[in-house]
Design a protein around this motif. Structure first.
Motif, mmCIF file in Angstrom:
data_model
loop_
_atom_site.group_PDB
_atom_site.id
_atom_site.type_symbol
_atom_site.label_atom_id
_atom_site.label_comp_id
_atom_site.label_asym_id
_atom_site.label_seq_id
_atom_site.Cartn_x
_atom_site.Cartn_y
_atom_site.Cartn_z
ATOM 1 N N ALA A 140 46.087 36.208 53.845
ATOM 2 C CA ALA A 140 44.647 36.222 53.580
ATOM 3 C C ALA A 140 44.037 37.601 53.769
ATOM 4 C CB ALA A 140 43.943 35.210 54.479
ATOM 5 N N LYS A 141 44.759 38.543 54.381
ATOM 6 C CA LYS A 141 44.203 39.884 54.601
ATOM 7 C C LYS A 141 43.913 40.603 53.294
ATOM 8 C CE LYS A 141 45.678 41.339 59.197
ATOM 9 N NZ LYS A 141 46.447 42.366 59.952
ATOM 10 N N THR A 142 44.707 40.328 52.274
ATOM 11 C CA THR A 142 44.547 41.032 51.003
ATOM 12 C C THR A 142 43.595 40.307 50.060
ATOM 13 O OG1 THR A 142 46.486 39.893 50.080
ATOM 14 C CG2 THR A 142 46.866 41.989 51.196
ATOM 15 N N TRP A 143 43.092 39.155 50.432
ATOM 16 C CA TRP A 143 42.196 38.399 49.562
ATOM 17 C C TRP A 143 40.783 38.952 49.650
ATOM 18 C CZ3 TRP A 143 44.007 32.724 50.955
ATOM 19 C CH2 TRP A 143 45.340 32.583 50.547
ATOM 20 N N ILE A 144 40.170 39.156 48.507
ATOM 21 C CA ILE A 144 38.833 39.749 48.425
ATOM 22 C C ILE A 144 37.833 38.647 48.080
ATOM 23 C CG2 ILE A 144 37.397 41.489 47.302
ATOM 24 C CD1 ILE A 144 39.962 42.982 46.596
ATOM 25 N N PRO A 145 36.815 38.432 48.916
ATOM 26 C CA PRO A 145 35.817 37.398 48.612
ATOM 27 C C PRO A 145 35.139 37.636 47.271
ATOM 28 C CG PRO A 145 35.623 38.112 50.890
ATOM 29 C CD PRO A 145 36.595 39.050 50.233
ATOM 30 N N ASN A 146 34.942 36.535 46.546
ATOM 31 C CA ASN A 146 34.289 36.510 45.238
ATOM 32 C C ASN A 146 35.089 37.225 44.156
ATOM 33 O OD1 ASN A 146 32.090 35.131 46.396
ATOM 34 N ND2 ASN A 146 31.064 37.047 46.900
ATOM 35 N N GLN A 147 36.341 37.560 44.454
ATOM 36 C CA GLN A 147 37.198 38.202 43.448
ATOM 37 C C GLN A 147 38.568 37.541 43.335
ATOM 38 O OE1 GLN A 147 37.488 42.490 43.570
ATOM 39 N NE2 GLN A 147 35.378 42.738 44.274
ATOM 40 N N THR A 148 39.192 37.220 44.465
ATOM 41 C CA THR A 148 40.527 36.636 44.451
ATOM 42 C C THR A 148 40.476 35.177 43.986
ATOM 43 O OG1 THR A 148 41.240 38.087 46.250
ATOM 44 C CG2 THR A 148 42.572 36.133 45.812
ATOM 45 N N ILE A 149 41.304 34.845 42.995
ATOM 46 C CA ILE A 149 41.385 33.494 42.448
ATOM 47 C C ILE A 149 42.699 32.864 42.911
ATOM 48 C CG2 ILE A 149 41.397 32.083 40.361
ATOM 49 C CD1 ILE A 149 38.764 33.460 40.800
ATOM 50 N N LEU A 150 42.640 31.602 43.346
ATOM 51 C CA LEU A 150 43.816 30.875 43.818
ATOM 52 C C LEU A 150 44.017 29.627 42.966
ATOM 53 C CD1 LEU A 150 43.187 30.942 47.688
ATOM 54 C CD2 LEU A 150 44.445 32.619 46.319
ATOM 55 N N LEU A 151 45.240 29.426 42.504
ATOM 56 C CA LEU A 151 45.641 28.169 41.881
ATOM 57 C C LEU A 151 46.549 27.458 42.884
ATOM 58 C CD1 LEU A 151 45.847 26.205 39.474
ATOM 59 C CD2 LEU A 151 47.832 27.540 38.700
ATOM 60 N N ILE A 152 46.050 26.374 43.470
ATOM 61 C CA ILE A 152 46.774 25.657 44.520
ATOM 62 C C ILE A 152 47.300 24.345 43.932
ATOM 63 C CG2 ILE A 152 46.673 24.755 46.867
ATOM 64 C CD1 ILE A 152 44.228 26.465 47.356
ATOM 65 N N SER A 153 48.612 24.210 43.915
ATOM 66 C CA SER A 153 49.248 22.993 43.425
ATOM 67 C C SER A 153 49.650 22.113 44.604
ATOM 68 C CB SER A 153 50.489 23.332 42.589
ATOM 69 O OG SER A 153 50.163 24.208 41.528
ATOM 70 N N LYS A 154 49.335 20.832 44.517
ATOM 71 C CA LYS A 154 49.652 19.843 45.545
ATOM 72 C C LYS A 154 49.131 20.247 46.925
ATOM 73 C CE LYS A 154 53.909 18.451 43.183
ATOM 74 N NZ LYS A 154 55.373 18.245 43.321
ATOM 75 N N PRO A 155 47.860 20.596 47.058
ATOM 76 C CA PRO A 155 47.337 20.921 48.394
ATOM 77 C C PRO A 155 47.220 19.658 49.242
ATOM 78 C CG PRO A 155 45.561 20.895 46.789
ATOM 79 C CD PRO A 155 46.826 20.678 46.009
ATOM 80 N N THR A 156 47.280 19.839 50.555
ATOM 81 C CA THR A 156 47.070 18.720 51.473
ATOM 82 C C THR A 156 45.580 18.521 51.699
ATOM 83 O OG1 THR A 156 47.223 20.160 53.419
ATOM 84 C CG2 THR A 156 49.268 19.174 52.601
#
Length: 467
Positions: free
Chosen positions: A219-235
Motif C-alpha cells: 500500500a506504500k506505493t498506492w496513490i489516493p485518487n489515482q491507483t486503480i485496483l481490480l480485486i477478484s474474489k475478495p473476502t
C-alpha cells in the motif's frame, strides 16, 4: 612408502594477538588471519541476490495457460497478484502469479528456490513509465481485441449488498486513502500482525480494504485518487458498523490494470474528486497576477455576473476581474477551537492543525499547511451570496485580508506584536483575544477582491484583497 598428507590446519593461517611475534621472530603483520573463505565467497553468502544466475540448462518461455505437467524447464514471466506469509513453514511464502492467460500458486507447485537448484525467482523493480512497468496489465478473462465486458465484474455497491455470496465476484475500485500501519494482536494465535486500512470507492459506494502481514508494504506505493485496483474474489466481513473487504488466499489483486472499464473509472474519479477534494492548491501559473490586480483591464463583476458567465460560456476560458463584497459570516474562532485553523490533504486524508506545520500520521512526513478558507463562512453583494469555503486563496491574498486591514486601525495598549506586512502564518502565533478582535473587525467588513476563474478547477480563485 609412507606418503605425508597435509593436515587440515595447514590450510589456515595462524591468528596471533595484535602486536605479538611468533617463535621465528616474524612480525604479526606477516600473518594473514582468516577462516578459509575468500572475500567473494563471504559476499555471496551475505548477499546471494547480487550474484547473476547462470543456469546449466535451457528454459522454454511459456505462458501460464499452456503449462504442461511433467519434468520440463519453463521460464514464466508474470505479475504477483497475491502474497501471503506461510506461518507453518517460516521463511516460505505463498505467491500467486498471473500473466493475463492464467495464474498459478507457488505453494501448490512446490516452487522452492535454491541457490544451486534448477528453480530461480527474479523480482523486477521497474520504474514507472518504463516498458517493463506497462506490460502484463491485462486481467484474466479479458479479450482486449473484442472487449464487451469483464465476466463477474460488478459495482462495489452490488458486491456489498449481495454479490459477495457468489464467491466469484470482481470489483474495480479506486484507492481513496491509505491509513497508518497498526499492530494488532490476534486473540486466537496470540501473535501480533501488521495491518493497514485502505479506503476504496467507485461511483456507487465506499468501504474499507484491510491488508494484513506481508501485504501491508504494497500500500506504500498506492496513490489516493489515482491507483486503480481490480480485486477478484475478495473476502467480505460485516462487523455491524461498516462492511470490510479483505484479500483471501484465493483472491487476486491487479494494480492499475489496463482495459476499457479502467479508463471510464479514471474519468469518473476525476469528476468526483474535483468536487470532493478538501484541499485544492492555488493555480499560480494560470493568470498574470500582477496585470490582473493593477493592469488596465479591471472589470467589476457581481456574484450574479460570474455565475451567468460560467454557467453559459460561449468559449470555455479563464478570466479575471474585481468583486466588491461584504463578509457576512466569520468562523475564525470556531476553526481555532476545532484545531483546524490550517489544513492540507496528505495521503488522501485531511490534515488539520492550528500551526502552519504538521506531521502526517500515515507517511510521518512534516507538511507545510495553508490557511483554512472555512475561517470565513460566506460573502455577499447586491446580487447574491457565495460560500467562502468554495474559494481558492493565494497566500499573499490572505495576508492582505488579515493584516492590511489593521493598517488603518489604531489599537491602544495592544500587547500583541505588529504583524502588518508579514505572512498569514503569523496569525497562528496570536492569542485568543487578538483572534477574537480580528474576527469581530472582519465581520460585515466591505472589501474588494481580485479574482480569477479557473475553468480547469471550476472554482473562483482569490488573487488579492484591497481595503
Amino acid at each position: 612408502m609412507d606418503v605425508n598428507f597435509p593436515s587440515i590446519q595447514s590450510f589456515y593461517s595462524r591468528e596471533l594477538p595484535h602486536g605479538s611475534q611468533d617463535a621465528s621472530g616474524e612480525s604479526s603483520k606477516s600473518a594473514k588471519p582468516g577462516d578459509g573463505f575468500t572475500s567473494s565467497e563471504v559476499e555471496a553468502a551475505l548477499d546471494p541476490l547480487s550474484l547473476p544466475w547462470e543456469p546449466s540448462r535451457l528454459y522454454e518461455t511459456c505462458p501460464i495457460s499452456l503449462l504442461e505437467t511433467g519434468p520440463r524447464n519453463y521460464q514464466i514471466l508474470g505479475r504477483i497478484v497475491n502474497f501471503a506469509d506461510n506461518f507453518r513453514e517460516q521463511g516460505f511464502h505463498l505467491l500467486v502469479v498471473a500473466d493475463g492467460s492464467g495464474a498459478f500458486c507457488s505453494s501448490t507447485t512446490t516452487l522452492y528456490p535454491g541457490r544451486n537448484g534448477a528453480t530461480h525467482i527474479i523480482v523486477h523493480n521497474d520504474d514507472p513509465g518504463s516498458e517493463g512497468y506497462r506490460i502484463m496489465r491485462c486481467p484474466l478473462e479479458c479479450n482486449l481485441k473484442k472487449y464487451e465486458y469483464l465476466p463477474a465484474l460488478m459495482t462495489l455497491k452490488l458486491f456489498l449488498s449481495a454479490g459477495y455470496d457468489l464467491g466469484e465476484g470482481k470489483i474495480l475500485v479506486c484507492v481513496g486513502s491509505v491509513g497508518p500501519r497498526r499492530t494488532v494482536q490476534s486473540r486466537k494465535t496470540q501473535r501480533t500482525h501488521d495491518m493497514v486500512e485502505v479506503g476504496i470507492f467507485d461511483d456507487t459506494a465506499t468501504c474499507i480494504l484491510k491488508l494484513w502481514g506481508g501485504k501491508v508494504p504494497s500500500a506504500k506505493t498506492w496513490i489516493p485518487n489515482q491507483t486503480i485496483l481490480l480485486i477478484s474474489k475478495p473476502t467480505y466481513k460485516d462487523n455491524g458498523i461498516s462492511p470490510e473487504i479483505g484479500i483471501g488466499f484465493s483472491s487476486m489483486v491487479d494494480v492499475n490494470p489496463e482495459f476499457p472499464d479502467v479508463d471510464w473509472l479514471r474519468n469518473k474519479v476525476k469528476n468526483m474528486t474535483r468536487k470532493q477534494n478538501i484541499f485544492i492548491p492555488f493555480p499560480s501559473d494560470t493568470w498574470d497576477i500582477e496585470r490582473a490586480i493593477n493592469g488596465p483591464d479591471r472589470t467589476l463583476f457581481t456574484i450574479a455576473d460570474i455565475e451567468e458567465r460560467v454557467r453559459h460560456p460561449e468559449v470555455i476560458a479563464d478570466f479575471t476581474g474585481k468583486l466588491n463584497v461584504i463578509i457576512y459570516e466569520m468562523k475564525l474562532m470556531e476553526q481555532w477551537r476545532k484545531n483546524s485553523l490550517c489544513y492540507l490533504e496528505c495521503c488522501g486524508m485531511p490534515l488539520y492543525s492550528n500551526k502552519p506545520v504538521a506531521t502526517c500520521k500515515n507517511c510521518q512526513l512534516k507538511r507545510d499547511l495553508t490557511l483554512n478558507p472555512r475561517i470565513i463562512g460566506s460573502m455577499i453583494d447586491e446580487s447574491g451570496m457565495i460560500a467562502a469555503n468554495r474559494l481558492v486563496w493565494r497566500d499573499s491574498a490572505w495576508t492582505q485580508l488579515l493584516f492590511e486591514s489593521a493598517a488603518g486601525e489604531t489599537q491602544e495598549d495592544d500587547l500583541e506584536p505588529n504583524l502588518i506586512e508579514q505572512s498569514w502564518e503569523d496569525l497562528t502565533a496570536l492569542g485568543t483575544d487578538y483572534l477574537r478582535d480580528m474576527e469581530e473587525f472582519l465581520l460585515y467588513s466591505r472589501l474588494t477582491l481580485t479574482f480569477g476563474w479557473s475553468s480547469q478547477l471550476e472554482r473562483i480563485c482569490i488573487l488579492g484583497a484591497e481595503w
